[in-house]
Design a protein around this motif. Structure first.
Motif, PDB file in Angstrom:
ATOM      1  N   ALA A 126       9.957  -8.776   5.538  1.00 20.36           N
ATOM      2  CA  ALA A 126       8.550  -8.957   5.908  1.00 20.36           C
ATOM      3  C   ALA A 126       7.664  -8.013   5.108  1.00 20.36           C
ATOM      4  O   ALA A 126       6.592  -8.410   4.632  1.00 20.36           O
ATOM      5  CB  ALA A 126       8.364  -8.718   7.401  1.00 20.36           C
ATOM      6  N   TYR A 127       8.091  -6.784   4.946  1.00 17.99           N
ATOM      7  CA  TYR A 127       7.308  -5.820   4.169  1.00 17.99           C
ATOM      8  C   TYR A 127       7.167  -6.302   2.722  1.00 17.99           C
ATOM      9  O   TYR A 127       6.071  -6.278   2.156  1.00 17.99           O
ATOM     10  CB  TYR A 127       7.956  -4.437   4.217  1.00 17.99           C
ATOM     11  N   ARG A 128       8.270  -6.727   2.142  1.00 16.83           N
ATOM     12  CA  ARG A 128       8.234  -7.215   0.754  1.00 16.83           C
ATOM     13  C   ARG A 128       7.253  -8.377   0.607  1.00 16.83           C
ATOM     14  O   ARG A 128       6.484  -8.440  -0.347  1.00 16.83           O
ATOM     15  CB  ARG A 128       9.630  -7.655   0.314  1.00 16.83           C
ATOM     16  N   ALA A 129       7.282  -9.307   1.560  1.00 15.23           N
ATOM     17  CA  ALA A 129       6.413 -10.491   1.493  1.00 15.23           C
ATOM     18  C   ALA A 129       4.948 -10.122   1.732  1.00 15.23           C
ATOM     19  O   ALA A 129       4.063 -10.635   1.059  1.00 15.23           O
ATOM     20  CB  ALA A 129       6.867 -11.533   2.508  1.00 15.23           C
ATOM     21  N   ALA A 130       4.692  -9.237   2.674  1.00 12.69           N
ATOM     22  CA  ALA A 130       3.316  -8.888   3.027  1.00 12.69           C
ATOM     23  C   ALA A 130       2.628  -8.075   1.940  1.00 12.69           C
ATOM     24  O   ALA A 130       1.418  -8.200   1.739  1.00 12.69           O
ATOM     25  CB  ALA A 130       3.291  -8.122   4.348  1.00 12.69           C
ATOM     26  N   PHE A 131       3.404  -7.263   1.227  1.00 14.32           N
ATOM     27  CA  PHE A 131       2.796  -6.354   0.261  1.00 14.32           C
ATOM     28  C   PHE A 131       3.278  -6.583  -1.164  1.00 14.32           C
ATOM     29  O   PHE A 131       3.072  -5.747  -2.033  1.00 14.32           O
ATOM     30  CB  PHE A 131       3.023  -4.904   0.701  1.00 14.32           C
ATOM     31  N   ASP A 132       3.909  -7.733  -1.390  1.00 20.16           N
ATOM     32  CA  ASP A 132       4.364  -8.121  -2.715  1.00 20.16           C
ATOM     33  C   ASP A 132       5.113  -6.984  -3.410  1.00 20.16           C
ATOM     34  O   ASP A 132       4.821  -6.618  -4.549  1.00 20.16           O
ATOM     35  CB  ASP A 132       3.179  -8.597  -3.570  1.00 20.16           C
ATOM     36  N   ASP A 133       6.068  -6.430  -2.684  1.00 16.61           N
ATOM     37  CA  ASP A 133       6.869  -5.308  -3.183  1.00 16.61           C
ATOM     38  C   ASP A 133       8.340  -5.724  -3.111  1.00 16.61           C
ATOM     39  O   ASP A 133       9.047  -5.399  -2.164  1.00 16.61           O
ATOM     40  CB  ASP A 133       6.603  -4.063  -2.346  1.00 16.61           C
ATOM     41  N   ARG A 134       8.779  -6.473  -4.104  1.00 17.74           N
ATOM     42  CA  ARG A 134      10.117  -7.070  -4.109  1.00 17.74           C
ATOM     43  C   ARG A 134      11.254  -6.049  -4.093  1.00 17.74           C
ATOM     44  O   ARG A 134      12.370  -6.371  -3.728  1.00 17.74           O
ATOM     45  CB  ARG A 134      10.280  -7.964  -5.338  1.00 17.74           C
ATOM     46  N   LYS A 135      10.978  -4.823  -4.521  1.00 21.49           N
ATOM     47  CA  LYS A 135      12.043  -3.817  -4.633  1.00 21.49           C
ATOM     48  C   LYS A 135      12.091  -2.851  -3.459  1.00 21.49           C
ATOM     49  O   LYS A 135      12.910  -1.941  -3.452  1.00 21.49           O
ATOM     50  CB  LYS A 135      11.873  -3.050  -5.943  1.00 21.49           C
ATOM     51  N   ALA A 136      11.228  -3.034  -2.471  1.00 21.46           N
ATOM     52  CA  ALA A 136      11.198  -2.118  -1.331  1.00 21.46           C
ATOM     53  C   ALA A 136      12.555  -2.081  -0.636  1.00 21.46           C
ATOM     54  O   ALA A 136      13.252  -3.093  -0.549  1.00 21.46           O
ATOM     55  CB  ALA A 136      10.126  -2.550  -0.344  1.00 21.46           C
ATOM     56  N   GLN A 137      12.907  -0.916  -0.161  1.00 19.39           N
ATOM     57  CA  GLN A 137      14.134  -0.699   0.603  1.00 19.39           C
ATOM     58  C   GLN A 137      13.764  -0.043   1.929  1.00 19.39           C
ATOM     59  O   GLN A 137      12.659   0.471   2.084  1.00 19.39           O
ATOM     60  CB  GLN A 137      15.094   0.216  -0.178  1.00 19.39           C
ATOM     61  N   VAL A 138      14.693  -0.036   2.852  1.00 17.39           N
ATOM     62  CA  VAL A 138      14.481   0.662   4.119  1.00 17.39           C
ATOM     63  C   VAL A 138      14.262   2.142   3.818  1.00 17.39           C
ATOM     64  O   VAL A 138      14.942   2.724   2.978  1.00 17.39           O
ATOM     65  CB  VAL A 138      15.695   0.452   5.056  1.00 17.39           C
ATOM     66  N   GLY A 139      13.281   2.731   4.493  1.00 19.14           N
ATOM     67  CA  GLY A 139      12.972   4.146   4.324  1.00 19.14           C
ATOM     68  C   GLY A 139      11.500   4.342   4.016  1.00 19.14           C
ATOM     69  O   GLY A 139      10.704   3.401   4.059  1.00 19.14           O
ATOM     70  N   PRO A 140      11.111   5.584   3.678  1.00 18.70           N
ATOM     71  CA  PRO A 140       9.713   5.857   3.367  1.00 18.70           C
ATOM     72  C   PRO A 140       9.306   5.172   2.071  1.00 18.70           C
ATOM     73  O   PRO A 140      10.111   5.026   1.150  1.00 18.70           O
ATOM     74  CB  PRO A 140       9.660   7.379   3.231  1.00 18.70           C
ATOM     75  N   GLN A 141       8.049   4.730   2.023  1.00 17.75           N
ATOM     76  CA  GLN A 141       7.516   4.022   0.859  1.00 17.75           C
ATOM     77  C   GLN A 141       6.488   4.910   0.162  1.00 17.75           C
ATOM     78  O   GLN A 141       5.930   5.825   0.769  1.00 17.75           O
ATOM     79  CB  GLN A 141       6.852   2.713   1.296  1.00 17.75           C
ATOM     80  N   SER A 142       6.214   4.620  -1.089  1.00 18.10           N
ATOM     81  CA  SER A 142       5.182   5.360  -1.809  1.00 18.10           C
ATOM     82  C   SER A 142       3.785   4.880  -1.421  1.00 18.10           C
ATOM     83  O   SER A 142       2.806   5.600  -1.579  1.00 18.10           O
ATOM     84  CB  SER A 142       5.380   5.236  -3.324  1.00 18.10           C
TER      85      SER A 142
END
Length: 181
Positions: A126-142
């Motif tokens: 859901a995070y990847r789709a909502a924020f167009d961040d295909r490489k996101a992983q579980v944990g803190p984000q930049s």
């Protein structure tokens, strides 16, 4: 937990599930979207088998296991709940890419307005789709929204077999420790 007929659950698709929010929370948890049981009850993560409430307790965020009907108590712990997409569905795969993108845009505005220390999105997909961040992983984000930092947590749905309640509680616990500071 109340039992609902298939017709009652289908009617829940038209309901709005209110956020549990306040200004300046420690953590604003963000689900993907309300399921039909959540919409029928008006309580977030209400589906039996969803591990959100047990994991929240096991990770130390709450001193006891809360029931979905006790969701307002989260505010006393500096916690809240919202969703990426407001529209209730039986399954998250019923949501369109556009709904995710628009939900991400609205979520960013909500975070900037409410100013939680952390926005915790439960579900990396859901995070990847909502924020167009295909490489996101579980944990803190930049990524941040104003002063609100972002953490991606595993999806607590019972369908997420990649994570056990124990490993989810460990990840939620990492966020709890970060939110202490």
């Amino acid at each position: 937990m109340a039992r609902f007929t298939p017709e009652e659950l289908e009617a829940a698709r038209d309901r709005v599930v209110p956020d549990v929010v306040a200004d300046g929370l420690r953590v604003l948890f963000c689900g993907i979207n309300p399921g039909l049981m959540t919409a029928a009850t008006g309580h977030h993560f209400a589906r039996p088998g969803n591990r959100f409430w047990p994991v929240l307790h096991r990770s130390g965020f709450t001193p006891r296991l809360l029931k979905p009907s006790e969701q307002q108590e989260l505010l006393s712990y500096g916690l809240g709940i919202t969703n990426v997409v407001a529209r209730p569905t039986a399954r998250a795969d019923e949501l369109s890419a556009e709904e995710y993108r628009e939900g991400g845009r609205l979520l960013a505005l909500k975070a900037e307005r409410l100013r939680p220390a952390w926005l915790a999105v439960v579900g990396v997909t859901a995070y990847r789709a909502a924020f167009d961040d295909r490489k996101a992983q579980v944990g803190p984000q930049s990524r941040a929204f104003g002063d609100t930092r972002v953490w991606v947590l595993p999806n607590p749905s019972g369908l997420n077999a990649h994570w056990t309640a124990e490993t989810m509680a460990e990840e939620f616990g990492r966020l709890r420790e970060a939110a202490r500071g």
